[in-house]
Write a protein that holds these residues in place. Structure first.
Motif, PDB file in Angstrom:
ATOM      1  N   THR A   1      65.790 -19.368 -16.867  1.00 47.83           N
ATOM      2  CA  THR A   1      66.044 -18.501 -18.013  1.00 47.83           C
ATOM      3  C   THR A   1      66.214 -17.052 -17.594  1.00 47.83           C
ATOM      4  OG1 THR A   1      64.711 -19.984 -19.387  1.00 47.83           O
ATOM      5  CG2 THR A   1      65.158 -17.792 -20.260  1.00 47.83           C
TER       6      THR A   1
ATOM      7  N   GLN B   1      69.614 -14.903 -18.184  1.00 50.36           N
ATOM      8  CA  GLN B   1      69.611 -13.791 -19.124  1.00 50.36           C
ATOM      9  C   GLN B   1      69.920 -12.464 -18.435  1.00 50.36           C
ATOM     10  OE1 GLN B   1      65.952 -13.993 -21.390  1.00 50.36           O
ATOM     11  NE2 GLN B   1      66.684 -15.717 -22.612  1.00 50.36           N
TER      12      GLN B   1
ATOM     13  N   TYR C   1      66.993 -24.585 -26.772  1.00 51.09           N
ATOM     14  CA  TYR C   1      66.660 -23.681 -27.884  1.00 51.09           C
ATOM     15  C   TYR C   1      67.828 -22.733 -28.155  1.00 51.09           C
ATOM     16  CZ  TYR C   1      61.921 -25.321 -26.826  1.00 51.09           C
ATOM     17  OH  TYR C   1      60.810 -26.094 -26.569  1.00 51.09           O
TER      18      TYR C   1
ATOM     19  N   GLY D   1      67.655 -19.789 -25.999  1.00 50.62           N
ATOM     20  CA  GLY D   1      66.335 -19.193 -25.828  1.00 50.62           C
ATOM     21  C   GLY D   1      65.715 -19.533 -24.480  1.00 50.62           C
ATOM     22  N   ARG D   2      66.054 -20.685 -23.929  1.00 49.49           N
ATOM     23  CA  ARG D   2      65.643 -21.110 -22.594  1.00 49.49           C
ATOM     24  C   ARG D   2      66.847 -21.713 -21.887  1.00 49.49           C
ATOM     25  NH1 ARG D   2      61.959 -18.551 -23.993  1.00 49.49           N
ATOM     26  NH2 ARG D   2      59.731 -19.033 -24.049  1.00 49.49           N
TER      27      ARG D   2
ATOM     28  N   TYR E   1      66.173  -7.660 -32.045  1.00 52.14           N
ATOM     29  CA  TYR E   1      66.891  -8.871 -32.453  1.00 52.14           C
ATOM     30  C   TYR E   1      68.137  -8.604 -33.277  1.00 52.14           C
ATOM     31  CZ  TYR E   1      62.338 -10.688 -31.093  1.00 52.14           C
ATOM     32  OH  TYR E   1      61.196 -10.972 -30.405  1.00 52.14           O
TER      33      TYR E   1
ATOM     34  N   GLU F   1      70.419 -17.495 -30.015  1.00 54.35           N
ATOM     35  CA  GLU F   1      69.443 -17.118 -28.985  1.00 54.35           C
ATOM     36  C   GLU F   1      68.492 -16.060 -29.527  1.00 54.35           C
ATOM     37  OE1 GLU F   1      69.431 -14.770 -24.707  1.00 54.35           O
ATOM     38  OE2 GLU F   1      71.188 -15.967 -25.252  1.00 54.35           O
TER      39      GLU F   1
ATOM     40  N   ALA G   1      66.092 -17.742 -31.815  1.00 56.49           N
ATOM     41  CA  ALA G   1      65.108 -18.511 -31.057  1.00 56.49           C
ATOM     42  C   ALA G   1      64.048 -17.597 -30.448  1.00 56.49           C
ATOM     43  CB  ALA G   1      65.799 -19.316 -29.968  1.00 56.49           C
ATOM     44  N   LYS G   2      64.485 -16.472 -29.870  1.00 59.49           N
ATOM     45  CA  LYS G   2      63.529 -15.542 -29.262  1.00 59.49           C
ATOM     46  C   LYS G   2      62.590 -14.952 -30.306  1.00 59.49           C
ATOM     47  CE  LYS G   2      66.313 -14.113 -25.279  1.00 59.49           C
ATOM     48  NZ  LYS G   2      67.062 -13.005 -24.642  1.00 59.49           N
TER      49      LYS G   2
END
Length: 696
Positions: A132, A136, A178, A181-182, A359, A540, A543-544
């Motif tokens: 991840t 990212q 996710y 997210g991952r 976000y 994403e 999800a975060k």
């Protein structure tokens, strides 16, 4: 269906040493990744704690067929258990004028007689590595085209490091979990020599046909056995699932280890509405028309029936799935729950300036992506997507043309499907000796050319470019008759000749694929840059935000990667009537009428006096499954195979979007039924013995 350096890959055995503990979810819901199992939930609900050895063996004994099904090793000599409907393609391809293995079944007398499936690859999970942070970091600050290019480049680098110089042995896939997210890297041991061992006749494997499909009680022996080979000999595997001769009991804790294809439980409400309003109606309309065309084709001759049977089976099954989604996507309970969940998360973000800055407004970003998707949906799906020109010959041509273009670029700039690590599978596909049926090719291609004009309109530039002045039927005949791509030697020569060979080719299918490619590629680029990239960034961010608010308390949407679900053998209440969890051999004979689809084949009629009529046949459990789980083993707490997943009940058709333990059920063949049928019906004692002993 990410990582770090190759030397840092974490073996599954090490992941199993300390399985992650996640908070309690809801009942038996969940398709859990093998490195993030809900241990506390298992302990609290069933007083079961999976050991390191249990997790490691289940992981390594499980497998997937690259074509889209699950499987498992059930002997030390490479014997693999899956569904009949997962082996349909192989059975169809091995058939000839004197053998219809799809309809009549297949049985090899010994390993020397086991025939190789022309186009099958089996993958065995070796390791999962979290990448991840690396992914990212590569994507930070990127938008649109820059985001797409950065993602492709980093995925390419990760996968190349993983496979090293041995891409024929290792398959490496970077998987988004996710919804971004991952990110994880899945490394698989690939087997490309897969051979057919045994499959029952179609009447038995799909007893009850469409009327019983996604229903229960069921009496399907939907099983097939394959074997993987290495260097021309049955492969020796260290981990397999010992076969339980008695099967499970009512109320028993059972597990399903498989590869669920995809779910939409985490997607935003707007995406569900798009599926409801656009995707599902389009798919139903097109599949219905194609089903009708192939049904008519299959009635024209015995040969045509044999050629189209596997295709028709798949389409009709998909149609029932998509029709089942219509009421689910219109269910106000589902939509209201999704709306409330998103409103709560949005309020949590907006309640803090720091969170708003971190976000942003992912819902607005996703809405912009869906607006573009709406605009290009029809041309994309007809020229680039799954409803484009049909038939094996055009599929080969498109692969050759695109492959020639992509392989000219550095690996980091290619589309994911053409990374160096994926090329062995593509070359194996092009080299397949699977037969091509000219009459079926003409029918499918003529249908799709007609649909292209119908969906996009006669005045569309791409339609004019493809059809010119020709009628769809006439053009299809000309293209199929003139193409040499049915010959694997021709395909491989073009593949190895690269862009120069493709540009020089006058094969009419190659010419057509070259003609369509610029427009298809442009649509693909818009879908990647203007839809997929911002949509992934939006989901994403959602999800975060959930992770920050709730922790990693749930499982990711399905991605055709290995997942473990758990539950118990259990019936359900259907409108006040209790549905029992088991059926028996006696019930099969009672249900038989002598006419399709409730017609028993001769081996079963002859065996009625020999079989134990009290033997369990099929059973249901609360395991959370979805498409892609077909062929998954059902495993007991001791790690033994007690069943074989092949379907869900009608309530499971909503499983893409939610799970309801009160009615959702997985349907499996009982291991006792498998052994009884092998011994008493098909008289295949050798295979029954191998299952019981765990080796040849």
């Amino acid at each position: 269906m990410a990582k770090i350096l190759r030397h840092a890959l974490v073996p599954m055995a090490l992941l199993a040493c300390a399985p992650a503990i996640v908070p309690y979810a809801h009942a038996d819901e969940g398709m859990w990744t093998m490195d993030n199992l809900p241990v506390k939930q298992m302990q609290d609900r069933y007083h079961f704690t999976p050991s390191k050895e249990w997790i490691d063996r289940v992981t390594k004994a499980s497998a997937r067929l690259a074509l889209g099904c699950s499987a498992s090793f059930v002997s030390a000599d490479g014997l693999v258990m899956t569904n009949h409907h997962c082996a349909n393609e192989c059975l169809q391809q091995l058939s000839d004028k004197t053998h219809n293995y799809f309809q009549d079944g297949y049985s090899a007398k010994n390993p020397a007689a086991e025939q190789r499936c022309p186009a099958m690859e089996l993958n065995q999970l070796d390791s999962i590595t979290d990448v991840t942070d690396r992914m990212q970091a590569a994507l930070k600050g990127k938008e649109g085209e820059a985001y797409t290019k950065a993602r492709q480049a980093e995925e390419s680098a990760i996968e190349k490091e993983c496979a090293g110089a041995d891409a024929k042995t290792w398959r490496c896939d970077v998987i988004s979990l996710y919804h971004g997210g991952r990110t994880a890297l899945y490394r698989y041991r690939r087997y490309q020599d897969v051979r057919m061992v045994m499959a029952p006749d179609q009447n038995t494997a799909f007893f009850g046909g469409d009327p019983d499909n996604f229903n229960f009680p069921r009496y399907d022996l939907d099983m097939a056995f394959l074997r993987v080979y290495e260097n021309g000999k049955p492969a020796k595997v260290a981990a397999y699932l010992p076969f339980d001769a008695e099967g499970p009991k009512d109320g028993e804790l059972v597990f399903t280890s498989g590869n669920p294809g995809s779910t939409e439980r985490e997607v935003p409400l707007a995406d569900l509405e798009f599926s409801r309003n656009v995707t599902v109606p389009f798919v139903i309309d097109n599949y219905s028309a194609l089903d009708g065309a192939l049904w008519q084709y299959s009635r024209e001759s015995v040969a045509h029936h044999q050629e189209a049977q596997e295709r028709i089976f798949g389409i009709e099954n998909s149609l029932k799935v998509y029709r089942g989604r219509v009421p689910v996507l219109a269910d106000p309970k589902l939509l209201d729950a999704k709306a409330k969940s998103e409103a709560s998360l949005r309020d949590w973000i907006n309640a803090d300036e720091g969170r708003k800055k971190t976000y942003g407004d992912p819902w607005a970003k996703n809405a912009q992506a869906l607006a573009v998707k709406q605009q290009i949906f029809k041309p994309y799906i007809m020229l680039e997507g799954s409803f484009g020109l049909q038939g094996d010959l055009f599929s080969y041509a498109k692969l050759l043309v695109r492959g020639a273009y992509e392989r000219q670029k550095p690996d980091a700039e290619r589309l994911t499907a053409f990374h160096d690590g994926r090329l062995p599978a593509l070359e194996a596909e092009l080299g397949s000796i699977a037969p091509v049926y000219p009459d079926l090719e003409k029918t499918e291609l003529a249908f799709s050319l007609t649909k292209l004009r119908q969906v996009l309109g006669a005045d569309d530039d791409s339609v004019k470019q493809v059809l010119g002045k020709a009628a769809p039927d006439d053009l299809a005949v000309s293209l199929v008759n003139g193409s040499k791509l049915a010959d694997p030697k021709v395909r491989l020569a073009l593949w190895r000749g690269g862009a120069k060979a493709i540009e020089a080719s006058q094969d009419p299918m190659i010419v057509l694929a070259r003609k369509i490619e610029p427009q298809a590629r442009a649509l693909r680029k818009r879908m990647d840059d203007e839809v997929a990239a911002p949509s992934r960034q939006a989901t994403e961010a959602m999800a975060k935000a959930r992770f920050a608010r709730d922790g990693v308390s749930s499982y990711p949407d399905a991605t055709f990667t290995q997942r473990l679900s758990f539950g118990q053998v259990k019936g359900w209440d259907e409108n006040g009537k209790q549905v029992a969890p088991f059926t028996t051999f006696a019930g099969l004979y009672d249900r038989a009428t002598g006419s399709d689809p409730f017609k028993l084949s001769k081996p079963w009629l002859d065996a009625k006096g020999r079989v134990n009529l009290n033997t369990p046949f099929d059973f249901v459990s609360t395991n959370d499954i979805i498409g892609g789980n077909s062929g998954s083993p059902v495993i007991d707490a001791q790690g033994h195979a007690v069943g074989l997943i092949f379907d869900g009940n009608i309530h499971s058709l909503g499983g893409d979007f939610y799970y309801d333990e009160s009615t959702n059920r997985a349907v499996a063949v009982d291991s006792a039924a498998i052994l009884e049928s092998l011994k008493s019906v098909y008289k295949n004692q050798a295979l029954a013995d191998e299952l019981v002993k765990g080796h040849l």
